[in-house]
Write an enzyme that holds these catalytic residues in place. Sequence first.
Site, PDB file in Angstrom:
ATOM      1  N   ASN A   9      33.133  20.393  28.194  1.00 57.25           N
ATOM      2  CA  ASN A   9      33.566  21.727  27.761  1.00 57.25           C
ATOM      3  C   ASN A   9      32.307  22.566  27.560  1.00 57.25           C
ATOM      4  O   ASN A   9      31.588  22.384  26.589  1.00 57.25           O
ATOM      5  CB  ASN A   9      34.355  21.568  26.449  1.00 57.25           C
ATOM      6  CG  ASN A   9      34.705  22.901  25.820  1.00 57.25           C
ATOM      7  OD1 ASN A   9      34.573  23.959  26.445  1.00 57.25           O
ATOM      8  ND2 ASN A   9      35.160  22.861  24.578  1.00 57.25           N
ATOM      9  N   TRP A  10      32.068  23.455  28.509  1.00 62.48           N
ATOM     10  CA  TRP A  10      30.811  24.231  28.446  1.00 62.48           C
ATOM     11  C   TRP A  10      30.876  25.327  27.384  1.00 62.48           C
ATOM     12  O   TRP A  10      29.866  25.927  27.061  1.00 62.48           O
ATOM     13  CB  TRP A  10      30.521  24.885  29.796  1.00 62.48           C
ATOM     14  CG  TRP A  10      30.305  23.937  30.928  1.00 62.48           C
ATOM     15  CD1 TRP A  10      30.401  22.573  30.915  1.00 62.48           C
ATOM     16  CD2 TRP A  10      29.945  24.293  32.278  1.00 62.48           C
ATOM     17  NE1 TRP A  10      30.136  22.058  32.156  1.00 62.48           N
ATOM     18  CE2 TRP A  10      29.857  23.098  33.014  1.00 62.48           C
ATOM     19  CE3 TRP A  10      29.712  25.501  32.927  1.00 62.48           C
ATOM     20  CZ2 TRP A  10      29.527  23.082  34.374  1.00 62.48           C
ATOM     21  CZ3 TRP A  10      29.387  25.484  34.278  1.00 62.48           C
ATOM     22  CH2 TRP A  10      29.294  24.288  34.990  1.00 62.48           C
ATOM     23  N   LYS A  11      32.065  25.622  26.897  1.00 64.93           N
ATOM     24  CA  LYS A  11      32.242  26.733  25.942  1.00 64.93           C
ATOM     25  C   LYS A  11      31.654  28.014  26.549  1.00 64.93           C
ATOM     26  O   LYS A  11      31.695  28.186  27.757  1.00 64.93           O
ATOM     27  CB  LYS A  11      31.629  26.363  24.590  1.00 64.93           C
ATOM     28  CG  LYS A  11      32.123  24.991  24.109  1.00 64.93           C
ATOM     29  CD  LYS A  11      31.787  24.690  22.692  1.00 64.93           C
ATOM     30  CE  LYS A  11      32.355  23.321  22.332  1.00 64.93           C
ATOM     31  NZ  LYS A  11      32.163  22.958  20.947  1.00 64.93           N
ATOM     32  N   HIS A  94      41.850  24.284  21.376  1.00 68.52           N
ATOM     33  CA  HIS A  94      40.555  23.828  20.849  1.00 68.52           C
ATOM     34  C   HIS A  94      40.367  24.405  19.437  1.00 68.52           C
ATOM     35  O   HIS A  94      40.797  25.525  19.165  1.00 68.52           O
ATOM     36  CB  HIS A  94      39.423  24.283  21.775  1.00 68.52           C
ATOM     37  CG  HIS A  94      38.112  23.666  21.410  1.00 68.52           C
ATOM     38  ND1 HIS A  94      37.333  24.148  20.383  1.00 68.52           N
ATOM     39  CD2 HIS A  94      37.470  22.582  21.897  1.00 68.52           C
ATOM     40  CE1 HIS A  94      36.262  23.385  20.271  1.00 68.52           C
ATOM     41  NE2 HIS A  94      36.312  22.421  21.171  1.00 68.52           N
ATOM     42  N   GLU A  96      37.984  25.752  18.021  1.00 67.54           N
ATOM     43  CA  GLU A  96      37.324  27.070  17.982  1.00 67.54           C
ATOM     44  C   GLU A  96      38.318  28.183  18.308  1.00 67.54           C
ATOM     45  O   GLU A  96      38.234  29.280  17.769  1.00 67.54           O
ATOM     46  CB  GLU A  96      36.124  27.074  18.943  1.00 67.54           C
ATOM     47  CG  GLU A  96      34.987  26.237  18.377  1.00 67.54           C
ATOM     48  CD  GLU A  96      34.082  25.591  19.416  1.00 67.54           C
ATOM     49  OE1 GLU A  96      34.112  26.002  20.595  1.00 67.54           O
ATOM     50  OE2 GLU A  96      33.347  24.650  19.046  1.00 67.54           O
ATOM     51  N   GLU A 166      39.696  15.754  18.000  1.00 71.23           N
ATOM     52  CA  GLU A 166      38.370  16.263  17.669  1.00 71.23           C
ATOM     53  C   GLU A 166      38.315  16.634  16.183  1.00 71.23           C
ATOM     54  O   GLU A 166      38.766  17.722  15.803  1.00 71.23           O
ATOM     55  CB  GLU A 166      38.055  17.503  18.496  1.00 71.23           C
ATOM     56  CG  GLU A 166      38.073  17.267  19.985  1.00 71.23           C
ATOM     57  CD  GLU A 166      37.225  18.307  20.722  1.00 71.23           C
ATOM     58  OE1 GLU A 166      36.289  17.907  21.403  1.00 71.23           O
ATOM     59  OE2 GLU A 166      37.501  19.511  20.581  1.00 71.23           O
ATOM     60  N   GLY A 172      29.774  19.840  17.287  1.00 71.46           N
ATOM     61  CA  GLY A 172      28.526  20.602  17.322  1.00 71.46           C
ATOM     62  C   GLY A 172      27.636  20.362  16.113  1.00 71.46           C
ATOM     63  O   GLY A 172      26.648  21.060  15.912  1.00 71.46           O
ATOM     64  N   SER A 212      30.432  15.686  19.046  1.00 68.69           N
ATOM     65  CA  SER A 212      29.069  15.137  19.121  1.00 68.69           C
ATOM     66  C   SER A 212      28.982  13.825  19.908  1.00 68.69           C
ATOM     67  O   SER A 212      28.263  12.907  19.509  1.00 68.69           O
ATOM     68  CB  SER A 212      28.474  14.976  17.716  1.00 68.69           C
ATOM     69  OG  SER A 212      28.397  16.247  17.077  1.00 68.69           O
ATOM     70  N   GLY A 233      31.004  18.571  24.406  1.00 67.20           N
ATOM     71  CA  GLY A 233      30.520  19.950  24.383  1.00 67.20           C
ATOM     72  C   GLY A 233      29.043  19.995  24.753  1.00 67.20           C
ATOM     73  O   GLY A 233      28.673  19.944  25.927  1.00 67.20           O
ATOM     74  N   GLY A 234      28.190  20.057  23.736  1.00 72.09           N
ATOM     75  CA  GLY A 234      26.746  20.241  23.932  1.00 72.09           C
ATOM     76  C   GLY A 234      26.136  19.352  25.010  1.00 72.09           C
ATOM     77  O   GLY A 234      25.371  19.825  25.858  1.00 72.09           O
TER      78      GLY A 234
HETATM   79  P1  PGA Z   1      30.314  18.852  20.845  1.00 72.92           P
HETATM   80  O1  PGA Z   1      31.648  19.665  21.175  1.00 72.92           O
HETATM   81  O2  PGA Z   1      30.247  17.682  21.802  1.00 72.92           O
HETATM   82  O3  PGA Z   1      29.186  19.841  21.078  1.00 72.92           O
HETATM   83  O4  PGA Z   1      30.408  18.411  19.429  1.00 72.92           O
HETATM   84  C1  PGA Z   1      32.855  19.005  21.455  1.00 72.92           C
HETATM   85  C2  PGA Z   1      33.983  19.995  21.661  1.00 72.92           C
HETATM   86  O5  PGA Z   1      34.042  20.984  20.929  1.00 72.92           O
HETATM   87  O6  PGA Z   1      34.829  19.826  22.553  1.00 72.92           O
END
Ligand code: PGA
Length: 248
Positions: A9-11, A94, A96, A166, A172, A212, A233-234
């Site tokens: 997930n590149w956000k 998600h 966010e 999640e 993050g 993470s 994500g990251g």
């Molecule tokens: P993260 O993000 O790996 O940077 O913690 C995961 C996500 O939000 O899908």
Amino acid sequence: MRIPIIAGNWKMNKTVTEGLNLVKELKGVEENTDVEVVVCPPFLHLSEVKNELKNTDIKIGAQNMHWEKNGAYTGEVSPEMLSEMGIDYVIIGHSERREYFNETDETVNKKIKSAIDYGIKPIVCVGETLDEREAKKANEKVKKQILKGFEGIDKEDMKNIVIAYEPIWAIGTGKTASSKEANEMISFIRNIVKEKYGLDISEELRIQYGGSVKPHNVIEIMNETDIDGALVGGASLKAKDFKEIINF
Ligand code: PGA
């Protein structure tokens, strides 16, 4: 046998040029693994990324969509648009989106139904906050998200759905749920699905862990019995790290 699924997930990261460079480096990673690989770039990248990956088995997902086919919804992207482009997956709900864009279990439910109608497979995100975990309300929260999010969804449709657990406090932050905690929640989710849809569906359903996930912790996470993949994500923004995760 559930095929593991690892999605990046590149956000809201990377320009189109940077995104194309990233997928060029990823190409081929899917050939020597049994893992299903998905990249979820921003909307703007989808067409070019799709084109770049056309002779590969890497799947493409969007990070969100509206539930309506079209209409006066400035700034939104519809399932019809994604489906015409041949987009395979869409991340729905998600944390966010829930936190910053007021998504609720009701809108999540509409989006899941709409994605299914358009042949796009939903990756449905659920998870609790740190306060909820500390107050021992994590199970209750996740159960509500599942029951409301999946209201009116047929058994047959569940075959095309992936759930991503999640914990919000692990996204993050560099903190991961311990693999045991993650596995416990994921088997709790599988149990809810079993009560609602029966054993067969619950055994087939793929449930990812997200929060993470990095090259150094992926093995421990993937070794757990109920965890079928990761939403990353990251670490999905660097080809080297994402490849290491896929090749765990
Ligand atoms: P993260 O993000 O790996 O940077 O913690 C995961 C996500 O939000 O899908």
